[in-house]
Design a protein around this motif. Structure first.
Motif, PDB file in Angstrom:
ATOM      1  N   LEU A  77      -9.562  10.359   7.090  1.00 49.00           N
ATOM      2  CA  LEU A  77      -8.504   9.737   6.136  1.00 49.00           C
ATOM      3  C   LEU A  77      -7.399   8.693   6.987  1.00 49.00           C
ATOM      4  O   LEU A  77      -6.858   9.191   7.617  1.00 49.00           O
ATOM      5  CB  LEU A  77      -7.612  10.752   5.898  1.00 49.00           C
ATOM      6  N   TYR A  78      -7.364   8.006   6.553  1.00 46.97           N
ATOM      7  CA  TYR A  78      -6.730   6.224   6.492  1.00 46.97           C
ATOM      8  C   TYR A  78      -5.830   6.071   5.739  1.00 46.97           C
ATOM      9  O   TYR A  78      -5.756   5.915   4.820  1.00 46.97           O
ATOM     10  CB  TYR A  78      -7.630   5.125   7.092  1.00 46.97           C
ATOM     11  N   VAL A  79      -4.559   5.896   6.052  1.00 47.61           N
ATOM     12  CA  VAL A  79      -3.671   5.138   5.110  1.00 47.61           C
ATOM     13  C   VAL A  79      -3.115   3.181   5.664  1.00 47.61           C
ATOM     14  O   VAL A  79      -3.492   2.941   6.457  1.00 47.61           O
ATOM     15  CB  VAL A  79      -2.139   5.898   4.734  1.00 47.61           C
ATOM     16  N   ARG A  80      -3.251   2.608   4.323  1.00 50.51           N
ATOM     17  CA  ARG A  80      -2.633   1.311   5.146  1.00 50.51           C
ATOM     18  C   ARG A  80      -1.578   1.486   5.273  1.00 50.51           C
ATOM     19  O   ARG A  80      -0.734   2.137   5.112  1.00 50.51           O
ATOM     20  CB  ARG A  80      -2.561   0.579   3.873  1.00 50.51           C
ATOM     21  N   GLY A  81      -1.715   0.656   5.881  1.00 50.56           N
ATOM     22  CA  GLY A  81      -0.287   0.652   7.063  1.00 50.56           C
ATOM     23  C   GLY A  81      -0.054  -1.180   7.520  1.00 50.56           C
ATOM     24  O   GLY A  81      -0.527  -2.073   7.707  1.00 50.56           O
ATOM     25  N   SER A  82       1.270  -1.739   8.111  1.00 51.20           N
ATOM     26  CA  SER A  82       1.381  -2.824   8.792  1.00 51.20           C
ATOM     27  C   SER A  82       1.770  -2.794   9.906  1.00 51.20           C
ATOM     28  O   SER A  82       3.119  -2.179  10.209  1.00 51.20           O
ATOM     29  CB  SER A  82       2.644  -4.038   7.870  1.00 51.20           C
ATOM     30  N   LEU A  83       1.873  -3.740  11.266  1.00 57.35           N
ATOM     31  CA  LEU A  83       2.111  -3.837  12.555  1.00 57.35           C
ATOM     32  C   LEU A  83       3.761  -4.328  11.698  1.00 57.35           C
ATOM     33  O   LEU A  83       3.566  -6.088  11.281  1.00 57.35           O
ATOM     34  CB  LEU A  83       1.313  -4.435  13.674  1.00 57.35           C
ATOM     35  N   SER A  84       4.441  -4.068  13.032  1.00 60.17           N
ATOM     36  CA  SER A  84       5.430  -4.734  13.380  1.00 60.17           C
ATOM     37  C   SER A  84       5.797  -5.994  13.921  1.00 60.17           C
ATOM     38  O   SER A  84       6.537  -7.179  14.339  1.00 60.17           O
ATOM     39  CB  SER A  84       6.878  -3.558  13.474  1.00 60.17           C
ATOM     40  N   SER A  85       4.667  -5.982  14.893  1.00 64.66           N
ATOM     41  CA  SER A  85       4.612  -6.899  15.875  1.00 64.66           C
ATOM     42  C   SER A  85       3.019  -6.562  16.572  1.00 64.66           C
ATOM     43  O   SER A  85       2.257  -6.114  16.648  1.00 64.66           O
ATOM     44  CB  SER A  85       5.842  -6.198  17.074  1.00 64.66           C
ATOM     45  N   ALA A  86       2.505  -8.281  15.869  1.00 71.77           N
ATOM     46  CA  ALA A  86       1.599  -8.487  16.674  1.00 71.77           C
ATOM     47  C   ALA A  86       1.165  -8.303  18.340  1.00 71.77           C
ATOM     48  O   ALA A  86       0.036  -8.343  18.448  1.00 71.77           O
ATOM     49  CB  ALA A  86       1.329  -9.954  16.184  1.00 71.77           C
TER      50      ALA A  86
END
Length: 156
Positions: A77-86
């Motif tokens: 099970l995976y959910v979408r996310g985004s990195l706050s810092s690359a």
């Protein structure tokens, strides 16, 4: 009182019943070691996956552009996310502790973990082989005792 692991026992001096008990104990130890061996392989695979993810982070053009990622909640099970810092990631350093590290440092951490677990696997593999050889020797002596005992007992 427990005996030392380095203690040498003359197997010929033991009775068939005692040899059976020694074999049973060795089989139990071997089962436990084999289970530990499998767990170490699983841990090494997880560290390799983490290392791959950290290394692939900089290779993917989609990640560099919008920092979109899939976050694993379970194995399936995976959910979408985004990195706050690359340039930084959060690393699980064990027992529920997480540390923010630079990508290069995180990759180094996981490389070290893969190496450490690999060394433990190698050590454990040698121990498992030694225990397996011990079981074979005990089985052979027990088989010889059974054959010689059957030859000494006259048929009724």
């Amino acid at each position: 009182m427990a005996s030392s692991n380095n203690e040498t026992i003359n197997l010929d001096s033991l009775s068939a019943q005692q040899l059976s008990q020694v074999k049973k104990q060795l089989d139990e130890e071997l089962e436990h070691l084999t289970s530990s061996f499998a767990q170490l392989h699983a841990a090494q695979a997880k560290f390799r996956d983490c290392l791959r993810c950290v290394q692939d982070k900089n290779k993917s053009p989609a990640l560099r552009e919008n920092n979109a990622i899939l976050v694993p909640l379970t194995n399936s099970l995976y959910v979408r996310g985004s990195l706050s810092s690359a340039s930084h990631v959060v690393v699980d350093i064990g027992t529920g502790f997480y540390v923010e590290k630079e990508v290069k440092s995180a990759a180094g951490f996981y490389e070290n973990k893969v190496g450490e677990v690999g060394a433990s696997i190698k050590d454990l593999e040698a121990i498992v082989q030694a225990k397996t050889n011990n079981v074979r020797v005990v089985e052979e002596v027990l088989r010889q005792k059974m054959v010689s005992g059957a030859q000494q007992t006259p048929p009724p």
